[in-house]
Design a protein around this motif. Structure first.
Motif, PDB file in Angstrom:
ATOM      1  N   ASP A 378       0.832  -1.208   0.000  1.00  0.00           N
ATOM      2  CA  ASP A 378       0.000   0.000   0.000  1.00  0.00           C
ATOM      3  C   ASP A 378       0.863   1.254   0.000  1.00  0.00           C
ATOM      4  N   VAL A 379       2.018   1.148   0.682  1.00  0.00           N
ATOM      5  CA  VAL A 379       2.959   2.267   0.792  1.00  0.00           C
ATOM      6  C   VAL A 379       4.373   1.742   0.557  1.00  0.00           C
ATOM      7  N   ILE A 380       5.151   2.483  -0.211  1.00  0.00           N
ATOM      8  CA  ILE A 380       6.569   2.166  -0.385  1.00  0.00           C
ATOM      9  C   ILE A 380       7.390   3.335   0.131  1.00  0.00           C
ATOM     10  N   ILE A 381       8.321   3.016   1.035  1.00  0.00           N
ATOM     11  CA  ILE A 381       9.334   3.976   1.464  1.00  0.00           C
ATOM     12  C   ILE A 381      10.594   3.663   0.682  1.00  0.00           C
ATOM     13  N   VAL A 382      11.201   4.657   0.080  1.00  0.00           N
ATOM     14  CA  VAL A 382      12.422   4.419  -0.682  1.00  0.00           C
ATOM     15  C   VAL A 382      13.462   5.458  -0.265  1.00  0.00           C
ATOM     16  N   ASP A 383      14.667   4.969   0.069  1.00  0.00           N
ATOM     17  CA  ASP A 383      15.762   5.833   0.524  1.00  0.00           C
ATOM     18  C   ASP A 383      17.024   5.439  -0.236  1.00  0.00           C
ATOM     19  N   PRO A 384      17.119   5.839  -1.518  1.00  0.00           N
ATOM     20  CA  PRO A 384      18.220   5.373  -2.372  1.00  0.00           C
ATOM     21  C   PRO A 384      19.525   6.110  -2.095  1.00  0.00           C
ATOM     22  N   PRO A 385      20.641   5.617  -2.657  1.00  0.00           N
ATOM     23  CA  PRO A 385      21.910   6.345  -2.563  1.00  0.00           C
ATOM     24  C   PRO A 385      21.851   7.627  -3.387  1.00  0.00           C
ATOM     25  N   ARG A 386      22.952   8.396  -3.383  1.00  0.00           N
ATOM     26  CA  ARG A 386      22.962   9.702  -4.042  1.00  0.00           C
ATOM     27  C   ARG A 386      22.603   9.623  -5.529  1.00  0.00           C
ATOM     28  N   PRO A 402       1.605   1.124  -5.509  1.00  0.00           N
ATOM     29  CA  PRO A 402       1.183   1.522  -4.161  1.00  0.00           C
ATOM     30  C   PRO A 402       0.386   2.820  -4.207  1.00  0.00           C
ATOM     31  N   GLU A 403      -0.464   3.004  -3.230  1.00  0.00           N
ATOM     32  CA  GLU A 403      -1.233   4.255  -3.170  1.00  0.00           C
ATOM     33  C   GLU A 403      -0.320   5.440  -2.875  1.00  0.00           C
ATOM     34  N   LYS A 404       0.733   5.183  -2.067  1.00  0.00           N
ATOM     35  CA  LYS A 404       1.646   6.266  -1.682  1.00  0.00           C
ATOM     36  C   LYS A 404       3.100   5.809  -1.820  1.00  0.00           C
ATOM     37  N   GLY A 428       1.461   7.792 -13.638  1.00  0.00           N
ATOM     38  CA  GLY A 428       0.252   8.117 -12.909  1.00  0.00           C
ATOM     39  C   GLY A 428       0.358   8.593 -11.473  1.00  0.00           C
ATOM     40  N   TYR A 429       1.519   9.049 -11.037  1.00  0.00           N
ATOM     41  CA  TYR A 429       1.629   9.584  -9.674  1.00  0.00           C
ATOM     42  C   TYR A 429       1.626  11.104  -9.682  1.00  0.00           C
ATOM     43  N   LYS A 430       1.293  11.686  -8.536  1.00  0.00           N
ATOM     44  CA  LYS A 430       1.280  13.137  -8.388  1.00  0.00           C
ATOM     45  C   LYS A 430       2.120  13.515  -7.172  1.00  0.00           C
ATOM     46  N   LEU A 431       2.978  14.498  -7.360  1.00  0.00           N
ATOM     47  CA  LEU A 431       3.805  14.991  -6.255  1.00  0.00           C
ATOM     48  C   LEU A 431       2.962  15.880  -5.355  1.00  0.00           C
ATOM     49  N   LYS A 432       2.843  15.480  -4.090  1.00  0.00           N
ATOM     50  CA  LYS A 432       1.949  16.188  -3.168  1.00  0.00           C
ATOM     51  C   LYS A 432       2.690  17.072  -2.173  1.00  0.00           C
ATOM     52  N   ARG A 433       3.850  16.612  -1.668  1.00  0.00           N
ATOM     53  CA  ARG A 433       4.575  17.375  -0.652  1.00  0.00           C
ATOM     54  C   ARG A 433       6.085  17.222  -0.860  1.00  0.00           C
ATOM     55  N   VAL A 434       6.821  18.296  -0.597  1.00  0.00           N
ATOM     56  CA  VAL A 434       8.287  18.279  -0.656  1.00  0.00           C
ATOM     57  C   VAL A 434       8.804  19.087   0.538  1.00  0.00           C
ATOM     58  N   LYS A 435       9.739  18.498   1.283  1.00  0.00           N
ATOM     59  CA  LYS A 435      10.309  19.208   2.428  1.00  0.00           C
ATOM     60  C   LYS A 435      11.808  18.923   2.510  1.00  0.00           C
ATOM     61  N   CYS A 446      22.103  18.109   1.524  1.00  0.00           N
ATOM     62  CA  CYS A 446      20.799  18.375   2.133  1.00  0.00           C
ATOM     63  C   CYS A 446      19.846  17.234   1.813  1.00  0.00           C
ATOM     64  N   GLU A 447      19.138  16.779   2.813  1.00  0.00           N
ATOM     65  CA  GLU A 447      18.168  15.696   2.642  1.00  0.00           C
ATOM     66  C   GLU A 447      16.820  16.279   2.223  1.00  0.00           C
ATOM     67  N   SER A 448      16.044  15.484   1.521  1.00  0.00           N
ATOM     68  CA  SER A 448      14.670  15.886   1.204  1.00  0.00           C
ATOM     69  C   SER A 448      13.735  14.712   1.426  1.00  0.00           C
ATOM     70  N   CYS A 449      12.491  15.015   1.716  1.00  0.00           N
ATOM     71  CA  CYS A 449      11.460  13.994   1.879  1.00  0.00           C
ATOM     72  C   CYS A 449      10.261  14.418   1.041  1.00  0.00           C
ATOM     73  N   VAL A 450       9.761  13.495   0.206  1.00  0.00           N
ATOM     74  CA  VAL A 450       8.652  13.832  -0.677  1.00  0.00           C
ATOM     75  C   VAL A 450       7.541  12.785  -0.563  1.00  0.00           C
ATOM     76  N   LEU A 451       6.352  13.222  -0.858  1.00  0.00           N
ATOM     77  CA  LEU A 451       5.185  12.333  -0.885  1.00  0.00           C
ATOM     78  C   LEU A 451       4.597  12.344  -2.290  1.00  0.00           C
ATOM     79  N   LEU A 452       4.419  11.129  -2.844  1.00  0.00           N
ATOM     80  CA  LEU A 452       3.716  10.975  -4.103  1.00  0.00           C
ATOM     81  C   LEU A 452       2.497  10.093  -3.878  1.00  0.00           C
ATOM     82  N   GLU A 453       1.398  10.408  -4.561  1.00  0.00           N
ATOM     83  CA  GLU A 453       0.175   9.631  -4.456  1.00  0.00           C
ATOM     84  C   GLU A 453      -0.331   9.282  -5.848  1.00  0.00           C
ATOM     85  N   ARG A 454      -0.971   8.148  -5.938  1.00  0.00           N
ATOM     86  CA  ARG A 454      -1.597   7.756  -7.211  1.00  0.00           C
ATOM     87  C   ARG A 454      -2.784   8.651  -7.494  1.00  0.00           C
TER      88      ARG A 454
END
Length: 454
Positions: A378-386, A402-404, A428-435, A446-454
């Protein structure tokens, strides 16, 4: 036309994502390290290419309001820090612009990034340091590489590291020089000692000392140092002394084999309330306190309800997924480093997590296999290398649908590139949040965290 060795006056108008100032001279972009936006400088051109040039500061005519005196004596030589010459408020502004510019310019997204999260501690925050060792003037020295080189700048009092690291390194280096133990030479392949590598549990205080050597003979030398120099009595928080053997002519720091000379193979720390076991090979965020805040933001973006299937790709020692395991029905972690997977399994068992499994293998190949097996997260967390996610990983994520997707990245540019692929019309995903989250004060990272939703 700009020419090499030309000296001219120029204003710095911006900062690149590698921390260099940039201005324009005769219409051409000129990149100048260790400058600040707003500086008016006298620059000497050192390299001219077709559409841009590189320069060095000869004189600061008018300093930027953000400029401050560097607080490190080797800042101008060392390649570790980029921003010891500007105040932290300006550093955060620059990093916020890195993140925003990556997603708007490289990703093509029309999105307002959320305010960057800064660090409460900008010095001494690192829980890991790797000091290269080299021979200079007949003596072994250690410190950090000069920018874009493997020339060692001898210095052990780095402000990014805990003070105890300097004391440990200086003790080891004294033993090395007293016993005339040669440092490894990359050009000839001769010598023995390659790196001194130290890890410290932020919450536990436990310390691991790892000596990277060309051969296993360094294990006897470490035993001798422990026996003869009062090493453990002087540093009682050391719980593990390991020799890592790296015989290869490579710039990769660690080899595949470890010899435990004293104590445990691993040390323990706490991350997001979970006890974590760390080996020399385990990936672990170097700024524990800020990483806990980052993982909290990732959990907020995921907005888990308790019944989700969660996949954690590039999971390392499992810290991200395990921080959310009590909020999902099942967690699957994927990591290519075998020892890190063993750590992740041990971490799950230690913390009583029974709804998780961890698989060793390339993230893309395993994700593709899981997708073909019909596993549907339902959700995938991905933390790849540089370098970001490879194509196989992105394809498998899209097929699992996944939905998110929550993406954590230490490189906003590759994160923006990968999000652009995921957000294409066919995927088919949409970028919803970036921080943006600053885990590495003083450096351009600098690290970033983003949310994508279907």
């Amino acid at each position: 036309m700009i020419t090499k060795n030309q000296i001219a006056e120029m204003e710095i108008t911006g900062i690149t994502n590698e921390g260099s100032g940039v201005g324009r001279l005769d219409g051409m972009a000129v990149f100048v390290p260790q400058t600040a936006a707003g500086d008016v400088i006298k620059v000497q051109i050192v390299k001219v290419l077709k559409s841009y040039a590189y320069g060095i500061v000869k004189e600061i005519i008018t300093p930027s309001p953000a400029r401050k005196e560097p607080d490190c004596p080797v800042f101008r030589q060392c390649g570790g820090c980029s921003f010891r010459h500007i105040n932290y408020e300006e550093e955060l502004r620059v990093k916020s612009d890195f993140v925003s510019d990556s997603f708007k310019r490289l990703g093509g997204f029309d999105i307002e990034c959320e305010p960057i999260l800064g660090c409460s501690e900008i010095n001494g925050y690192r829980n890991k340091a790797q000091y290269p060792v080299a021979m200079q003037d007949g003596k072994a020295v250690c410190g950090f590489y000069a920018n874009r080189s493997h020339r060692v700048i001898p210095y052990t009092a780095c402000r990014l590291q805990p003070v105890i690291f300097k004391k440990i390194v200086d003790h080891i280096m004294k033993f090395i020089n007293d016993n005339k133990i040669p440092a490894y030479d990359e050009t000839t392949g001769r010598g023995l000692i390659r790196h001194i590598y130290i890890r410290k549990g932020f919450h536990s205080g436990e310390i691991m000392v790892c000596l990277v050597s060309k051969t296993k003979s360094a294990a006897k030398l470490m035993e001798q140092m422990i026996a003869e120099t009062g090493f453990l009595a002087k540093f009682p928080d050391i719980k593990s002394v390991v020799v890592n053997v790296n015989p290869d002519n490579t710039n990769v720091i660690l080899g595949e084999n470890n010899i435990t000379v004293y104590g445990s193979d691993c040390i323990e720390d706490v991350m997001c309330g979970n006890r974590i076991t760390l080996s020399p090979m385990s990936f672990y965020q170097v700024n524990t306190e800020q990483a806990e805040k980052l993982y909290g933001i990732a959990a907020e973006f995921a907005d888990l309800k308790g019944n989700e299937e969660l996949f954690d790709l590039y999971c390392g020692a499992g810290t991200i997924g395990l921080s959310m395991a009590d909020r999902v029905s099942h967690l699957t972690g994927v990591e290519v480093v075998e020892q890190a997977v063993e750590n992740a399994k041990a971490n799950a068992a230690t913390n009583g997590v029974t709804n998780a499994d961890f698989i060793c293998g390339d993230a893309g190949e395993i994700a593709d296999r899981l997708q073909k097996e019909g596993r549907k997260p339902d959700v995938i967390i991905v933390d790849p290398p540089r370098k970001g996610c490879d194509g196989l990983t992105l394809d498998a994520i899209v097929k699992m649908a996944p939905e998110k997707i929550v993406m954590i990245s230490c490189n906003p540019a590759t994160a923006a590139r990968d999000c652009k692929i995921l957000c294409s019309e066919e995927n088919g995903y949409k970028l919803k949040r970036v921080k943006g989250i600053d885990l590495f004060p003083g450096t351009f990272h600098c690290e970033s965290c983003v949310l994508l939703e279907r």
